[in-house]
Design an enzyme around this catalytic site. Structure first.
Site, PDB file in Angstrom:
ATOM      1  N   GLU A 112       0.840  -1.216   0.000  1.00 35.71           N
ATOM      2  CA  GLU A 112       0.000   0.000   0.000  1.00 35.71           C
ATOM      3  C   GLU A 112       0.862   1.248   0.000  1.00 35.71           C
ATOM      4  O   GLU A 112       2.037   1.190   0.338  1.00 35.71           O
ATOM      5  CB  GLU A 112      -0.831   0.055   1.303  1.00 35.71           C
ATOM      6  CG  GLU A 112      -1.637  -1.160   1.560  1.00 35.71           C
ATOM      7  CD  GLU A 112      -2.180  -1.176   2.991  1.00 35.71           C
ATOM      8  OE1 GLU A 112      -2.095  -0.159   3.701  1.00 35.71           O
ATOM      9  OE2 GLU A 112      -2.697  -2.229   3.366  1.00 35.71           O
ATOM     10  N   LYS A 114       2.233   4.607   1.618  1.00 35.30           N
ATOM     11  CA  LYS A 114       2.379   5.154   2.972  1.00 35.30           C
ATOM     12  C   LYS A 114       2.011   6.631   2.863  1.00 35.30           C
ATOM     13  O   LYS A 114       2.755   7.426   2.278  1.00 35.30           O
ATOM     14  CB  LYS A 114       3.800   4.968   3.489  1.00 35.30           C
ATOM     15  CG  LYS A 114       3.953   5.393   4.935  1.00 35.30           C
ATOM     16  CD  LYS A 114       5.277   4.913   5.495  1.00 35.30           C
ATOM     17  CE  LYS A 114       5.428   5.152   6.988  1.00 35.30           C
ATOM     18  NZ  LYS A 114       5.103   6.491   7.449  1.00 35.30           N
ATOM     19  N   ASP A 116       1.383  10.414   3.843  1.00 37.69           N
ATOM     20  CA  ASP A 116       2.150  11.283   4.737  1.00 37.69           C
ATOM     21  C   ASP A 116       1.231  12.300   5.412  1.00 37.69           C
ATOM     22  O   ASP A 116       1.139  13.453   5.006  1.00 37.69           O
ATOM     23  CB  ASP A 116       3.243  11.990   3.931  1.00 37.69           C
ATOM     24  CG  ASP A 116       4.317  12.550   4.834  1.00 37.69           C
ATOM     25  OD1 ASP A 116       4.297  12.246   6.036  1.00 37.69           O
ATOM     26  OD2 ASP A 116       5.171  13.299   4.334  1.00 37.69           O
ATOM     27  N   TYR A 225      -6.866   2.442   6.170  1.00 39.84           N
ATOM     28  CA  TYR A 225      -6.005   1.323   5.771  1.00 39.84           C
ATOM     29  C   TYR A 225      -5.947   0.181   6.781  1.00 39.84           C
ATOM     30  O   TYR A 225      -5.127  -0.705   6.650  1.00 39.84           O
ATOM     31  CB  TYR A 225      -4.603   1.817   5.454  1.00 39.84           C
ATOM     32  CG  TYR A 225      -3.978   2.733   6.498  1.00 39.84           C
ATOM     33  CD1 TYR A 225      -3.758   2.312   7.795  1.00 39.84           C
ATOM     34  CD2 TYR A 225      -3.613   4.027   6.145  1.00 39.84           C
ATOM     35  CE1 TYR A 225      -3.193   3.141   8.734  1.00 39.84           C
ATOM     36  CE2 TYR A 225      -3.033   4.876   7.081  1.00 39.84           C
ATOM     37  CZ  TYR A 225      -2.831   4.428   8.375  1.00 39.84           C
ATOM     38  OH  TYR A 225      -2.265   5.248   9.308  1.00 39.84           O
ATOM     39  N   LYS A 311      10.689   3.417   3.057  1.00 40.39           N
ATOM     40  CA  LYS A 311      10.616   4.876   2.871  1.00 40.39           C
ATOM     41  C   LYS A 311      11.293   5.284   1.568  1.00 40.39           C
ATOM     42  O   LYS A 311      12.409   4.831   1.284  1.00 40.39           O
ATOM     43  CB  LYS A 311      11.320   5.584   4.034  1.00 40.39           C
ATOM     44  CG  LYS A 311      10.709   5.260   5.389  1.00 40.39           C
ATOM     45  CD  LYS A 311       9.583   6.187   5.734  1.00 40.39           C
ATOM     46  CE  LYS A 311      10.153   7.437   6.336  1.00 40.39           C
ATOM     47  NZ  LYS A 311       9.242   8.207   7.122  1.00 40.39           N
ATOM     48  N   CYS A 406      18.783  46.809   6.517  1.00 38.27           N
ATOM     49  CA  CYS A 406      17.587  46.468   5.743  1.00 38.27           C
ATOM     50  C   CYS A 406      17.786  46.818   4.264  1.00 38.27           C
ATOM     51  O   CYS A 406      18.167  47.945   3.945  1.00 38.27           O
ATOM     52  CB  CYS A 406      16.380  47.220   6.303  1.00 38.27           C
ATOM     53  SG  CYS A 406      14.894  46.945   5.319  1.00 38.27           S
ATOM     54  N   CYS A 409      15.105  49.851   3.516  1.00 38.40           N
ATOM     55  CA  CYS A 409      15.144  51.200   4.090  1.00 38.40           C
ATOM     56  C   CYS A 409      16.500  51.540   4.703  1.00 38.40           C
ATOM     57  O   CYS A 409      16.716  52.665   5.137  1.00 38.40           O
ATOM     58  CB  CYS A 409      14.046  51.355   5.143  1.00 38.40           C
ATOM     59  SG  CYS A 409      14.392  50.423   6.643  1.00 38.40           S
ATOM     60  N   CYS A 424      13.836  44.048  10.649  1.00 38.60           N
ATOM     61  CA  CYS A 424      14.047  45.457  10.365  1.00 38.60           C
ATOM     62  C   CYS A 424      13.184  46.189  11.399  1.00 38.60           C
ATOM     63  O   CYS A 424      11.965  45.994  11.440  1.00 38.60           O
ATOM     64  CB  CYS A 424      13.572  45.794   8.956  1.00 38.60           C
ATOM     65  SG  CYS A 424      13.392  47.573   8.735  1.00 38.60           S
ATOM     66  N   CYS A 429       9.182  51.105   7.176  1.00 40.47           N
ATOM     67  CA  CYS A 429       9.846  50.488   6.027  1.00 40.47           C
ATOM     68  C   CYS A 429       8.752  50.056   5.033  1.00 40.47           C
ATOM     69  O   CYS A 429       7.741  49.463   5.429  1.00 40.47           O
ATOM     70  CB  CYS A 429      10.638  49.294   6.547  1.00 40.47           C
ATOM     71  SG  CYS A 429      11.505  48.371   5.315  1.00 40.47           S
TER      72      CYS A 429
HETATM   73  S1  IVH Z   1      -0.597   0.564   9.055  1.00 39.51           S
HETATM   74  C1  IVH Z   1       0.030  -1.754  12.795  1.00 39.51           C
HETATM   75  N1  IVH Z   1      -0.784   1.579   6.654  1.00 39.51           N
HETATM   76  O1  IVH Z   1       2.622   5.262   9.126  1.00 39.51           O
HETATM   77  C2  IVH Z   1      -0.125  -1.030  11.520  1.00 39.51           C
HETATM   78  N2  IVH Z   1       0.174   2.929   8.365  1.00 39.51           N
HETATM   79  O2  IVH Z   1       5.055   4.579  10.854  1.00 39.51           O
HETATM   80  C3  IVH Z   1      -0.099   0.410  11.692  1.00 39.51           C
HETATM   81  N3  IVH Z   1       0.798   5.171   7.627  1.00 39.51           N
HETATM   82  O3  IVH Z   1       1.364   5.627  12.368  1.00 39.51           O
HETATM   83  C4  IVH Z   1      -0.232   1.278  10.581  1.00 39.51           C
HETATM   84  N4  IVH Z   1       0.158   4.957   5.544  1.00 39.51           N
HETATM   85  O4  IVH Z   1       0.280   6.996  10.488  1.00 39.51           O
HETATM   86  C5  IVH Z   1      -0.379   1.772   7.923  1.00 39.51           C
HETATM   87  N5  IVH Z   1      -1.039   2.352   4.481  1.00 39.51           N
HETATM   88  C6  IVH Z   1      -0.649   2.561   5.735  1.00 39.51           C
HETATM   89  C7  IVH Z   1      -0.086   3.781   6.157  1.00 39.51           C
HETATM   90  C8  IVH Z   1       0.318   3.925   7.489  1.00 39.51           C
HETATM   91  C9  IVH Z   1       0.683   5.778   6.435  1.00 39.51           C
HETATM   92  C10 IVH Z   1       1.388   5.816   8.839  1.00 39.51           C
HETATM   93  C11 IVH Z   1       0.564   5.685  10.089  1.00 39.51           C
HETATM   94  C12 IVH Z   1       1.473   5.056  11.100  1.00 39.51           C
HETATM   95  C13 IVH Z   1       2.821   5.292  10.514  1.00 39.51           C
HETATM   96  C14 IVH Z   1       3.752   4.201  10.943  1.00 39.51           C
END
Ligand code: IVH
Length: 681
Positions: A112, A114, A116, A225, A311, A406, A409, A424, A429
Site C-alpha cells: 500500500e 504510505k 504522509d 487502511y 521509505k 535592511c 530602508c 528590520c 519600512c
Molecule cells: S498501518 C500496525 N498503513 O505510518 C499497523 N500505516 O510509521 C499500523 N501510515 O502511524 C499502521 N500509511 O500513520 C499503515 N497504508 C498505511 C499507512 C500507514 C501511512 C502511517 C501511520 C502510522 C505510521 C507508521
C-alpha cells in the site's frame, strides 16, 4: 404527504449519499447548486426541530466556532507504529524474516501507499461515527471527533444495507491534498502568518485546531487502511474491500503480491508514479495479508512483526548558487532566499529556496557560485541541504553572510537573543507598511475586496495613504482629482465628466468595512502572533479595545488559547504611541472597537471556570446553542465526563453509560430548565 421529521431523515440520507459520491468516489451525481439547496432545506428544518438534532447530520460538517478542548482517551487497542526500511536489501530481510517466522509457509503481502499525514482511529457503533482519536503516544490520544466530522470523505453514517459489524474500529491517515495546502499557504502568506512547511504539518495543525470551522474550511481528506473488528476476518485485503463497500475511502493503489519480485515492481512503479498523486506519500507499507499469519507472527513492543514501511529516498539534485537575496515581510522579519540555476526536481523546476533565517544560512556555509544539493522530501518547499563538496576548489567564491542593514530602508537590523528571526526595526519600512495595509484589507480581516495590492501600492506611492487609518480619510475628490494643465490649473470642464466607478466601488468597500465586527478589526490590526483565533478569544474576553489595552500579562494568560508569546506581543504593541494613535483614529472613523450590543448582552461570568458536558436531546434550544451559551457565560464545553466535570447539562435520552459515570463520580445532572434559570438569574 411527508412530515417534516420524515423529510429531515430523507434529506440526511440523500446528502450522505451525494457527499460519498463527491468526496469518496469523485463522481458527483448532482450539481453543487442542487447540493447546496438540499443542505439549506435541511438546515432550515433542523433549526425548526432542535429535538431532532444529530451530531452526525450532514449539516454538522461545517463545524462550529465554539472552542474545542480535547479530551485524552485511551485507545482500545494500542496504535503501534511501523519499523522503517530504506533500501531493497532491507525489504528482502523483512521478507525472509516473515518466511522464517511462518516456517516456510506460503504468504502474500499487501502493498500500500504510505500516506504522509497523521493517523486517526475511528470508532463506529451501529453504523454511526462515534469517536475519532489521534494516535497521541500510541496508548492515549486526543478525542478530535468534532473536527473529524468536518472531513467530507469520512462517512458519518454508513449505508443501511451494508454488512458492517455493530461495533468496529478503522484506522487511517488524515492528510491535506497539495491543492488545499497550496491555497492555505498562499492565504497565510498574504496575511503575514507563518507558512506550514509541508502538508503533514498543515494537516496535523488543522486537525488539532480548537475551532472546527477552521477545520471544515481547510479541506482535509482521509484514506483508511486498517480495519479492526472482533469478528474473525480472513485477510487484510478483504477487510479493505469490505470497508470500501461500506463507504470508506480506500486507496486503489493497493496490491497483493506473492513474490519478492512483485513487491520490488510495486515499489519501483510508485517511487516515480507517486509524484502524480494529488497528496503526499513518503513510502510503501507492506503487510502480511492473512490475519492468521499476522497473529502467529505477532508484535514487538513498538511495531507488528507482520508489517514494515519502505521509505522513499528524498530526491536530490545539484545546482549552482548564484545569489542570496533578502526579503522583508509585513512584520519586518528578514528572510534569506537562495537564487540558483534552474533545475528539475521531483517534477518541478526549482530556482529559489528559502534559507529560513541567519542560523540556517550560516550553518550551510554558503559561498557564491557553490554547487548546492537541493532536496524535496516531505517538505514541499525545496531546501538546500548542503554544499556539494566535490566541487569546492581554490577558486571558491566569497562566503555569503547575513546582511546587517535592511535592503529596503537601510535601517540596522536587530535580532533578539531567544529568537531565530532577524528584523528590520523600522515600522515605516515600505514592505512593512504595504504588508500591514494588505493584511488589513484582506478577506478574513476587513474584507475590502475592491482594493487590491496594486491599488494599495499606487495610493502609497502617490502619498494618499501611509497607514490603514488613512484609508478612512480617502474621498472621491482625492482619488479622482480634476484634470490639470501643465501648470496645475484645472482644465475647463467639457461636457459630461467621467464617472470613476472603480473609485466609487473602493470607497463603498471602505465604508462597508466599518461594520466589520470587533474580533476581525483586532485581527486586521496585524499584531504579531495574533491570528484569527487569538483575536476572537481576546475580543470575546476583553470585549473592547479599551480594556484590552489596559489588560495585564496575567489577565491575558488566563484566556483560553493565549500563551506568553501572544500576550507579550499584545502588551508591547499597545506600548507604541503610534499604535495608540492609529487605534484612536480608527475608532473616531467609526470602526467597531468593542463587541456589539447583541454579543455583550449574551455575556456573563456565571459559568467561569466550569467544565460542562452536554448530553441527550433538548427541547428549547439546539445543542450548538447550548454550547454557545456555555461559552458566552465563561464556561467550557467538554466532551466526556470526568471527576473535573462541574455538571452535565442533560436533555432527554441521556445515554445510560454517561448517567452511570456521572453518578459514580458524583457529578451533578442539570436539566435544561435549571440551566436556563442558572444563566438568566
Ligand atoms: S498501518 C500496525 N498503513 O505510518 C499497523 N500505516 O510509521 C499500523 N501510515 O502511524 C499502521 N500509511 O500513520 C499503515 N497504508 C498505511 C499507512 C500507514 C501511512 C502511517 C501511520 C502510522 C505510521 C507508521
Amino acid at each position: 404527504m411527508m412530515t417534516e421529521s420524515e423529510e429531515i431523515l430523507l434529506l440526511r440520507q440523500q446528502l450522505h449519499e451525494h457527499n460519498y459520491k463527491y468526496y469518496v468516489l469523485n463522481s458527483p451525481e448532482i450539481s453543487d447548486q442542487h447540493f447546496d439547496e438540499l443542505m439549506h432545506r435541511l438546515q432550515d428544518l433542523e433549526a425548526k426541530h432542535p429535538e431532532l438534532s444529530d451530531p452526525n447530520s450532514p449539516t454538522q460538517r461545517v463545524g462550529s466556532d465554539l472552542s474545542n478542548s480535547f479530551e485524552t482517551v485511551e485507545h482500545k487497542r494500542p496504535m503501534l507504529s511501523l519499523s522503517n526500511t530504506y533500501n531493497l536489501q532491507e525489504v528482502k530481510e523483512f521478507y525472509d524474516r516473515v518466511s522464517d517466522g511462518l516456517n516456510g509457509e506460503a504468504f502474500q503481502l499487501c502493498c500500500e501507499m504510505k500516506f504522509d499525514g497523521l493517523s486517526i482511529s475511528l470508532h463506529y457503533k451501529n453504523g454511526s461515527l462515534e469517536r475519532a482519536v489521534t494516535r497521541g503516544d500510541g496508548v492515549k490520544g486526543d478525542d478530535v471527533t468534532e473536527n473529524v466530522r468536518t472531513i467530507r470523505s469520512i462517512p458519518l453514517i454508513l449505508p443501511k444495507d451494508a454488512d458492517y459489524p455493530d461495533e468496529f474500529e478503522i484506522r487511517g491517515e488524515v492528510l491535506m491534498p497539495f491543492s488545499s495546502f497550496d491555497s492555505l499557504n498562499q492565504e497565510r502568506e498574504k496575511a503575514g502568518e507563518p507558512l506550514f512547511a509541508n502538508p503533514r504539518n498543515a494537516a496535523s495543525g488543522t486537525l488539532k485546531s480548537k475551532d472546527s470551522r477552521v477545520v471544515a474550511e481547510r479541506k482535509l481528506d482521509a484514506f483508511l487502511y486498517y480495519l479492526l473488528t472482533d469478528e474473525e476476518g480472513q485477510s487484510h485485503f478483504d477487510n479493505l474491500q469490505r470497508a470500501k463497500q461500506w463507504g470508506f475511502k480506500v486507496s486503489d493503489a493497493t496490491k497483493l503480491c506473492s513474490t519478492l519480485d512483485e513487491v520490488y515492481d510495486f515499489i519501483n512503479y510508485w517511487d516515480s508514479e507517486r509524484h502524480n498523486l494529488p497528496f503526499a506519500t513518503d513510502g510503501i507499507v507492506l503487510k502480511v495479508n492473512s490475519l492468521n499469519q499476522q497473529r502467529s507472527l505477532g508484535l514487538t513492543a513498538k511495531s507488528p512483526r507482520w508489517a514494515i514501511a519502505y521509505k522513499f529516498q528524498a530526491e536530490q539534485v545539484s545546482t549552482v548558487l548564484r545569489e542570496v537575496t533578502f526579503q522583508v515581510g509585513r512584520t519586518g522579519v528578514v528572510t534569506p532566499v537562495a537564487n540558483m540555476d534552474p533545475v528539475l526536481l521531483a517534477g518541478t523546476i526549482v530556482k529559489r529556496a528559502t534559507l529560513h533565517n541567519a542560523d540556517v544560512m550560516n550553518n550551510l556555509d554558503l559561498h557564491l557560485g557553490d554547487h548546492v544539493l537541493v532536496e524535496k522530501g516531505g517538505e514541499i518547499i525545496p531546501k538546500i541541504v548542503a554544499v556539494d563538496e566535490q566541487f569546492i576548489d581554490e577558486n571558491r567564491g566569497p562566503r555569503i553572510s547575513f546582511i546587517t542593514h535592511c535592503p529596503e530602508c537601510g535601517a540596522e537590523l536587530v535580532r533578539n537573543q531567544e529568537e531565530a528571526a532577524t528584523y528590520c526595526p523600522n515600522d515605516n519600512c515600505r514592505p512593512q507598511i504595504l504588508g500591514r495595509i494588505e493584511h488589513f484589507i484582506s478577506r478574513k480581516a476587513m474584507n475590502i475586496e475592491s482594493l487590491g495590492p496594486e491599488t494599495v501600492d499606487k495610493y502609497f506611492s502617490n502619498g494618499l495613504i501611509k497607514n490603514v487609518a488613512d484609508l478612512y480619510d480617502l474621498t472621491y475628490d482625492k482619488l479622482c482629482p480634476p484634470e490639470t494643465d501643465l501648470f496645475g490649473n484645472p482644465l475647463p470642464m467639457t461636457g459630461k465628466q467621467p464617472e470613476h466607478l472603480l473609485e466609487r466601488n473602493i470607497l463603498a468597500g471602505i465604508e462597508a468595512s466599518k461594520a466589520v465586527p470587533f474580533e476581525r478589526v483586532l485581527f486586521a490590526l496585524g499584531i504579531r502572533f495574533v491570528g484569527e483565533i487569538a483575536a476572537k478569544s481576546l475580543a470575546r474576553n476583553f470585549r473592547s479595545i479599551a480594556s484590552l489595552k489596559d489588560a495585564t500579562l496575567e489577565q491575558m494568560l488566563e484566556v483560553n488559547g493565549i500563551g506568553i508569546v501572544i500576550a507579550q506581543s499584545v502588551l508591547s504593541w499597545f506600548k507604541e504611541e503610534a499604535n495608540l494613535q492609529l487605534v484612536d483614529r480608527l475608532e473616531k472613523r467609526g470602526l467597531q472597537m468593542q463587541l456589539n450590543e447583541a454579543e455583550r448582552a449574551n455575556q456573563s461570568d456565571k459559568l467561569a471556570g466550569m467544565s460542562i458536558v452536554i448530553s441527550g436531546v433538548f427541547a428549547q434550544h439546539s445543542r450548538d446553542e447550548y454550547k454557545a451559551m456555555i461559552e458566552q457565560h465563561g464556561g467550557k464545553n467538554v466532551g466526556s465526563i470526568s471527576a473535573k466535570t462541574s455538571f452535565v447539562l442533560a436533555g432527554s435520552n441521556m445515554g445510560p453509560a454517561k448517567l452511570e459515570k456521572a453518578s459514580k463520580l458524583g457529578v451533578k445532572i442539570v436539566s435544561e430548565d435549571e440551566f436556563l434559570t442558572m444563566i438568566e438569574s
